[in-house]
Write a protein that holds these residues in place. Structure first.
Motif, PDB file in Angstrom:
ATOM      1  N   ASN A 192      -9.027  -4.549  -4.066  1.00  0.00           N
ATOM      2  CA  ASN A 192      -8.205  -5.573  -3.412  1.00  0.00           C
ATOM      3  C   ASN A 192      -8.512  -6.970  -3.938  1.00  0.00           C
ATOM      4  O   ASN A 192      -7.601  -7.801  -4.094  1.00  0.00           O
ATOM      5  CB  ASN A 192      -8.402  -5.503  -1.900  1.00  0.00           C
TER       6      ASN A 192
ATOM      7  N   HIS B  12      -4.427  -2.354  -1.159  1.00  0.00           N
ATOM      8  CA  HIS B  12      -3.172  -3.107  -1.205  1.00  0.00           C
ATOM      9  C   HIS B  12      -2.590  -3.087  -2.620  1.00  0.00           C
ATOM     10  O   HIS B  12      -2.608  -4.088  -3.352  1.00  0.00           O
ATOM     11  CB  HIS B  12      -3.399  -4.533  -0.711  1.00  0.00           C
TER      12      HIS B  12
ATOM     13  N   SER C  43       0.863  -1.175   0.000  1.00  0.00           N
ATOM     14  CA  SER C  43       0.000   0.000   0.000  1.00  0.00           C
ATOM     15  C   SER C  43       0.902   1.228   0.000  1.00  0.00           C
ATOM     16  O   SER C  43       1.454   1.617   1.027  1.00  0.00           O
ATOM     17  CB  SER C  43      -0.910   0.000   1.235  1.00  0.00           C
TER      18      SER C  43
ATOM     19  N   SER D 258      -5.329   0.719   3.288  1.00  0.00           N
ATOM     20  CA  SER D 258      -6.561  -0.031   3.007  1.00  0.00           C
ATOM     21  C   SER D 258      -6.564  -0.603   1.596  1.00  0.00           C
ATOM     22  O   SER D 258      -7.110  -1.691   1.369  1.00  0.00           O
ATOM     23  CB  SER D 258      -7.799   0.847   3.222  1.00  0.00           C
TER      24      SER D 258
ATOM     25  N   ILE E 194     -12.873  -0.250  -2.243  1.00  0.00           N
ATOM     26  CA  ILE E 194     -11.663  -0.855  -1.676  1.00  0.00           C
ATOM     27  C   ILE E 194     -11.686  -2.363  -1.866  1.00  0.00           C
ATOM     28  O   ILE E 194     -10.694  -2.975  -2.303  1.00  0.00           O
ATOM     29  CB  ILE E 194     -11.544  -0.507  -0.170  1.00  0.00           C
ATOM     30  N   GLU E 195     -12.834  -2.981  -1.566  1.00  0.00           N
ATOM     31  CA  GLU E 195     -12.950  -4.439  -1.696  1.00  0.00           C
ATOM     32  C   GLU E 195     -12.782  -4.871  -3.152  1.00  0.00           C
ATOM     33  O   GLU E 195     -12.111  -5.870  -3.439  1.00  0.00           O
ATOM     34  CB  GLU E 195     -14.312  -4.902  -1.176  1.00  0.00           C
TER      35      GLU E 195
ATOM     36  N   GLN F 167     -16.085   1.532   0.833  1.00  0.00           N
ATOM     37  CA  GLN F 167     -15.720   0.175   1.234  1.00  0.00           C
ATOM     38  C   GLN F 167     -15.880  -0.799   0.067  1.00  0.00           C
ATOM     39  O   GLN F 167     -15.072  -1.721  -0.112  1.00  0.00           O
ATOM     40  CB  GLN F 167     -16.564  -0.280   2.423  1.00  0.00           C
TER      41      GLN F 167
ATOM     42  N   HIS G  66      -6.319   6.418   1.354  1.00  0.00           N
ATOM     43  CA  HIS G  66      -6.457   4.976   1.180  1.00  0.00           C
ATOM     44  C   HIS G  66      -5.158   4.218   1.447  1.00  0.00           C
ATOM     45  O   HIS G  66      -5.065   3.015   1.173  1.00  0.00           O
ATOM     46  CB  HIS G  66      -7.003   4.659  -0.217  1.00  0.00           C
TER      47      HIS G  66
END
Length: 253
Positions: A157, A185, A34, A183, A153-154, A150, A180
């Motif tokens: 990732n 990666h 990150s 959070s 981000i999910e 969220q 970010h």
């Protein structure tokens, strides 16, 4: 891989060239660290002085490179760094994509509009065939809700992207990258107009204008209504700030 940072008015710029910046980014990207990157020109620098929220987070970005020639000139003047060239976001993007192509890395495109994002995706696929585009997210042109963020981000990732190219415009993209860290990666690169330039939706200034710090004039002529304040007002403030710090304060911040 180590690099030195130097504060100019407030942001901490890395003393890197294209080669070193690319090596750092690819090293981090391979490990899906990150890691935040911003190509910060005069506009972003001066905004970090006037926007208290940006000022709080800008130096959370790990690698801030001197995007504009005036920034490079100022760093050389204060610190005698001998930087031979700026590290221009669109050019850095190409060099990173070339290295990502050699290392079979994956990229997620975050930002811009549907047309530009699709054209940029096609540009990458045509020129860097070993780079896998694992996702696209079109800019909402507003800030995401907590739930939406969220989900973003999910999605990033889960895609296992090595690099996220962020094209939201300054300073929105700098806020996104800084906020970010930890959070998302992946290496997050705030590269702004790189989307438009490489998609072919916005013309780049001739090389001689870029080398002489006149790209702002080219872009102002192309987009006067949108950019007049950024370049005429902000650039003037930068020059005044430089002379104040250089002549009267005799320090870079």
């Amino acid at each position: 891989m180590k690099f030195d940072k130097y504060r100019l008015f407030w942001p901490e710029y890395a003393n890197v060239d294209y080669k070193l910046a690319t090596q750092i980014i690819i090293e981090k990207a391979k490990n899906r660290a990150s890691f935040g990157v911003s190509a910060l020109a005069v506009h972003g620098l001066m905004t970090s002085l006037t926007d208290k929220n940006l000022k709080k987070v800008i130096n959370n970005i790990d690698l801030i490179v001197p995007d504009g020639q005036p920034v490079r000139w100022a760093l050389n003047s204060f610190y005698k760094l001998g930087m031979k060239d700026r590290v221009y976001g669109p050019t850095l993007t190409l060099k990173v994509l070339k290295a990502a192509n050699e290392n079979n890395l994956s990229v997620f495109l975050y930002g811009s509009n549907q047309n530009t994002s699709n054209l940029f995706r096609g540009f990458i696929q045509n020129n860097f065939p070993n780079v896998t585009i694992v996702g696209q997210h079109i800019d909402r042109f507003r800030e995401a809700t907590e739930e939406e963020d969220q989900q973003d981000i999910e999605r990033i990732n889960t895609s296992k992207a090595n690099i996220v190219l962020v094209g939201r415009g300054c300073p929105r993209q700098e806020f996104w990258v800084a906020n970010h860290k930890g959070s998302v990666h992946a290496v997050m690169m705030a590269v702004g107009a790189a989307f438009d330039f490489h998609a072919g939706t916005l013309a780049q200034a001739p090389e001689w204008m870029q080398q002489n710090g006149l790209e702002w004039l080219f872009r102002l002529v192309k987009e006067p209504k949108r950019l007049w304040k950024r370049y005429l007002v902000t650039n003037t403030h930068f020059v005044l700030k430089f002379f104040k710090n250089k002549v009267f304060l005799r320090r870079p911040y």
